[in-house]
Design an enzyme around this catalytic site. Sequence first.
Site, PDB file in Angstrom:
ATOM      1  N   PHE A   1      40.523  52.764  43.926  1.00  0.00           N
ATOM      2  CA  PHE A   1      41.529  52.331  42.960  1.00  0.00           C
ATOM      3  C   PHE A   1      41.112  52.717  41.556  1.00  0.00           C
ATOM      4  CE2 PHE A   1      43.768  49.289  45.682  1.00  0.00           C
ATOM      5  CZ  PHE A   1      42.817  48.983  46.633  1.00  0.00           C
ATOM      6  N   ASP A   2      42.071  53.126  40.770  1.00  0.00           N
ATOM      7  CA  ASP A   2      41.845  53.240  39.334  1.00  0.00           C
ATOM      8  C   ASP A   2      41.923  51.810  38.796  1.00  0.00           C
ATOM      9  OD1 ASP A   2      43.917  54.362  36.600  1.00  0.00           O
ATOM     10  OD2 ASP A   2      41.742  54.124  36.676  1.00  0.00           O
ATOM     11  N   GLY A   3      41.431  51.580  37.582  1.00  0.00           N
ATOM     12  CA  GLY A   3      41.432  50.223  37.040  1.00  0.00           C
ATOM     13  C   GLY A   3      42.716  49.901  36.301  1.00  0.00           C
TER      14      GLY A   3
END
Lengths: 384, 266
Positions: A229-231
């Site tokens: 996941f990207d943040g």
Amino acid sequence: MTLYPGQVMKGQNPMPLTPPPNSNGDSNDSWDENKGFCESVGPTKKPQTEPVRRARKVEGGIFFPKPENAVTIAVSSRVLFRTEKEQKVFEEKGVEEYLNYQVQHENEPLAPGPAFPFVKALEAVNSQLRELYPESEELFDIVLVTYNHAHVGVRLINTINHHNLFIERFCMTGGSSPIGYLKAWHTNLYLSADAEKVQEALAEGIAAATMFMPEKQVEVSETQLRVAFDGDAVLFSDESERIFKAHGLDKFFEHERENEHTLLEHGPLKGFLEALGKLQKKFYAKGHRLNCPIRTYLVTARSAASSGIRALKTLRAWGLETDEALFLAGAPKGPMLEKIRPHIYFDDQMFHIEGAAERGTIAAHVPYGIAQMYSHRKSTNSAK
Amino acid sequence: MAVSCHGMFDLDSCNVQPDSCALPKGAAFAFIKAVQTVNQRLLGLSEKNKTLLFEVVLLGKDCEEHIKLNIFDSAKHYGLEIDKFYFCSSDNLIGTLQANHINLFLSPDKDDVYSVLKAGVPAALLYQQAEQQAINRLKVLFSGDLIGLSADSMVCLKDRGFTDVHIQNFKAAKECLREFVVRIGEMKRMFGHEGSPLHTSLMTVWGSRDVCASALKTLRGWGLDVDEAFCLAGATCGPILALLQPHIVWDNGLHNLKGVAPLLSS
């Protein structure tokens, strides 16, 4: 805004094999009293002449988890399989020709698409969960949700059989919007090739992403599900992203420092990470922490020394964790992702998605937040 | 195709006075309007389609005299195109249907539907729609669990506790369904895929995906390609039905079987 998995919307008995029924909250339903019937029967056994399929038996009966108890992943036919040829027919010759084409080629299975390895990995996790918890309904439930007409249904079912996938539930809406059905299935994640539908789903609070075919095929693990996941604007809201876009990097750092102790708001995929976390804990409970079949990664452009702290604190406050957290401080994500080889990587910026796809990472775009308003390096035409 | 309709008006909830205003609408109301739309479109396409049209017949069971008058008036008031009115007693329901060559009996009452099906007259359920839906489309839902089983494989239902009588009834119900499907298929072919006033769906509730595929192929063999298909594989049908809001539900009498449920708890 996010959906919490396992949130029981109706007071239903989660055990599928017990005799009928508890009363159900649906008063609208004309089959109300017979719902117990539906549940207690289980699927019909096919006659013996069919080829043997992998057993999905539990204590002498095949059962499928109830949507509200399982982690439901809805995939569209265009991300599960490769349908470029068919798409061309549809665009060039229209609906009638497209349907005819599909019916003529009914017995030709389609090739795997970008979501295929992900689905296979989900099934691998399911079989391990079933071994450890035979009675539990907390499994992944994969549903095929497609805009296609039911004509195409036979070809899709043939393809599913050919690839030996465990997809029993599907929804072919023949052109109407599937969003209502997504909600009815308590969908935890919706994957589609069409950015508009994904945006509709996000607007309704369902975690969703647009998938793209990677440019080269890369081997992914068959035994361990890896989700990256990207943040910002994926797990977290896009508030910090907005500051960065509006006022630049320095202001961004300043803002993050000042607000270090304030939690970030949640983003569209927080619920999905939560669902994964719940299943991970089930493995930990049986002593499988080190070789857990689910592994999650945070891959963010934030920097560990400064802005990353807020991200970690937020995750911890939510009771969530990722197995690995990569703070790149602005360095390109491509090489890292290539090393990780996730089955799916969620990011809100097309720039990163394209970079990842170039290196063979299976990337999914989450069209959420301020980043969508900015043009990208390559064309902004998201996959059809 | 003659369609007999019970449940047009909400007879229970009104306090009837002679000459009072029209009866409130019942479950069948939206259905009638949708059928009228289909008829209009069919005629609009070609005069030759007269043979394909729906012919709606209103059936009243055990109605008192003043109710009958009210029904006539209300039908006129709402502009419903009802060709004939029949009134009978509940004992004579099946006789009336057979004598008048009714092709399809519709009722919101499950018991009625089931007893009529058993006697070999095609019957389907009128779905209680949550709100009055847009009436430019007639929506029909077929329950695929039995459609997907061939006559031979129905025998395997015995393992599940269904008796021979049940299985016989299922086969009879399937025959009735076939006639209806053939006609609906003919009508549907008059319209294209876009903007068709006839919308058909298939739903299998507890069959596996192969049962669903088999149901799709069977329907296609009978001349109908459905628009939507759902395979629930054990999930509850309530939420999906609530979204779909069909007018008519063909469930082959399977889910109406009372007293069967205890047989199936294993």
